[in-house]
Design a protein around this motif. Structure first.
Motif, mmCIF file in Angstrom:
data_model
loop_
_atom_site.group_PDB
_atom_site.id
_atom_site.type_symbol
_atom_site.label_atom_id
_atom_site.label_comp_id
_atom_site.label_asym_id
_atom_site.label_seq_id
_atom_site.Cartn_x
_atom_site.Cartn_y
_atom_site.Cartn_z
ATOM 1 N N TRP A 1 94.116 94.635 -38.859
ATOM 2 C CA TRP A 1 93.915 93.391 -37.951
ATOM 3 C C TRP A 1 92.716 92.712 -37.978
ATOM 4 C CZ3 TRP A 1 99.022 92.255 -36.705
ATOM 5 C CH2 TRP A 1 100.240 93.693 -37.381
ATOM 6 N N THR A 2 93.337 91.661 -37.005
ATOM 7 C CA THR A 2 92.008 90.504 -36.481
ATOM 8 C C THR A 2 92.846 89.953 -35.417
ATOM 9 O OG1 THR A 2 90.078 89.060 -37.341
ATOM 10 C CG2 THR A 2 92.728 89.084 -38.510
ATOM 11 N N THR A 3 92.351 89.051 -35.036
ATOM 12 C CA THR A 3 92.984 88.702 -34.072
ATOM 13 C C THR A 3 91.883 86.832 -33.644
ATOM 14 O OG1 THR A 3 92.508 89.935 -32.810
ATOM 15 C CG2 THR A 3 92.361 87.941 -31.359
ATOM 16 N N ILE A 4 93.217 85.955 -33.965
ATOM 17 C CA ILE A 4 92.158 84.609 -33.963
ATOM 18 C C ILE A 4 92.047 84.158 -32.957
ATOM 19 C CG2 ILE A 4 92.275 84.656 -36.481
ATOM 20 C CD1 ILE A 4 94.954 82.999 -36.665
ATOM 21 N N THR A 5 92.393 82.942 -32.215
ATOM 22 C CA THR A 5 92.398 82.316 -31.104
ATOM 23 C C THR A 5 93.106 81.274 -32.071
ATOM 24 O OG1 THR A 5 90.440 80.872 -30.813
ATOM 25 C CG2 THR A 5 90.198 82.927 -30.096
ATOM 26 N N SER A 6 93.889 79.965 -30.709
ATOM 27 C CA SER A 6 94.863 78.925 -30.662
ATOM 28 C C SER A 6 93.292 77.765 -31.298
ATOM 29 C CB SER A 6 95.344 78.085 -29.391
ATOM 30 O OG SER A 6 96.232 79.246 -29.213
ATOM 31 N N ASP A 7 92.216 77.648 -30.031
ATOM 32 C CA ASP A 7 90.874 77.478 -30.847
ATOM 33 C C ASP A 7 90.611 77.099 -32.296
ATOM 34 O OD1 ASP A 7 90.578 76.231 -28.497
ATOM 35 O OD2 ASP A 7 89.233 77.243 -27.559
ATOM 36 N N GLU A 8 90.637 78.308 -33.225
ATOM 37 C CA GLU A 8 90.206 78.527 -34.346
ATOM 38 C C GLU A 8 91.266 77.242 -35.449
ATOM 39 O OE1 GLU A 8 88.181 82.282 -35.443
ATOM 40 O OE2 GLU A 8 89.795 83.049 -34.131
ATOM 41 N N ILE A 9 92.345 77.317 -34.828
ATOM 42 C CA ILE A 9 93.245 77.435 -35.355
ATOM 43 C C ILE A 9 93.705 75.282 -35.376
ATOM 44 C CG2 ILE A 9 95.771 77.321 -36.183
ATOM 45 C CD1 ILE A 9 96.101 80.298 -35.159
ATOM 46 N N PHE A 10 93.289 75.054 -33.497
ATOM 47 C CA PHE A 10 94.060 73.715 -33.815
ATOM 48 C C PHE A 10 93.472 73.389 -32.888
ATOM 49 C CE2 PHE A 10 98.082 76.424 -32.789
ATOM 50 C CZ PHE A 10 98.360 75.924 -33.805
ATOM 51 N N LYS A 11 91.288 73.501 -32.236
ATOM 52 C CA LYS A 11 90.261 72.858 -32.139
ATOM 53 C C LYS A 11 89.894 72.023 -32.473
ATOM 54 C CE LYS A 11 87.281 73.060 -28.249
ATOM 55 N NZ LYS A 11 87.394 71.841 -27.680
#
Length: 183
Positions: free
Chosen positions: A32-42
């Motif tokens: 498992w990893t955690t990605i942020t909205s900023d990584e996807i959408f910023k």
């Protein structure tokens, strides 16, 4: 159960726990990893596509259309990325990755992403369980610009329709020209 439009709002998912989907054979998957909205959408314009079922026949052709045309969409500055969110095991999502290498995939096995989008339906009568309703969202710099939701969202629906999330409808919105594919 009618869903209220969330257009114009900030993307509701701040952190996403997901299986890591890559081709790194030195890593023992899944992890498992955690990605942020900023990584996807910023600073990007991203199309999010929900994927209700493993190898959903209604998803195959549109995913192929998007996969085949993402480079033209990028060149024409129509969209930067396409992210497919599926409520599936990483092995299923990895198979999709191999089939559609130009798209990005998020395995949302615990429905955290899907719950934040308020798109979880329970298809227990069909022996499927909880999954996502079919929707597409255009997200620009973390703001939901437009969301396409299939009509009739409900638990135990006989089918999840495929009309409002049609490639032509979404491309028509993005380009101002109703079309199936960019030629």
């Amino acid at each position: 159960m009618d869903k209220q439009p969330i257009q114009g709002l900030t993307w509701p998912v701040r952190k996403i726990e997901t299986d890591v989907l890559d081709d790194d054979t030195t890593v023992e998957l899944p992890y498992w990893t955690t990605i942020t909205s900023d990584e996807i959408f910023k600073d990007k314009k991203v199309l999010v596509i929900s994927l209700p079922f493993a190898y959903d026949s209604a998803a195959q052709a549109p995913l192929q259309d998007w996969n085949d045309n993402i480079e033209k969409l990028r060149e024409n500055k129509v969209i930067d990325d396409i992210v497919v969110v599926g409520c599936e095991h990483y092995r299923v999502m990895s198979a999709y990755m191999a089939q559609f290498p130009n798209l990005k995939f998020i395995a949302d096995r615990n429905l955290i992403f899907t719950e934040k989008m308020d798109m979880v339906v329970d298809l227990k009568q069909q022996h499927i369980g909880k999954t996502t309703w079919r929707y597409n969202a255009i997200v620009e710099n973390c703001i939901i610009d437009k969301i396409f939701i299939e009509p009739g969202i409900q638990d135990d629906a006989d089918v999840i329709p495929y009309a409002s999330t049609d490639v032509g409808m979404v491309l028509g919105y993005l380009t101002g020209v109703e079309t199936k594919l960019i030629e």
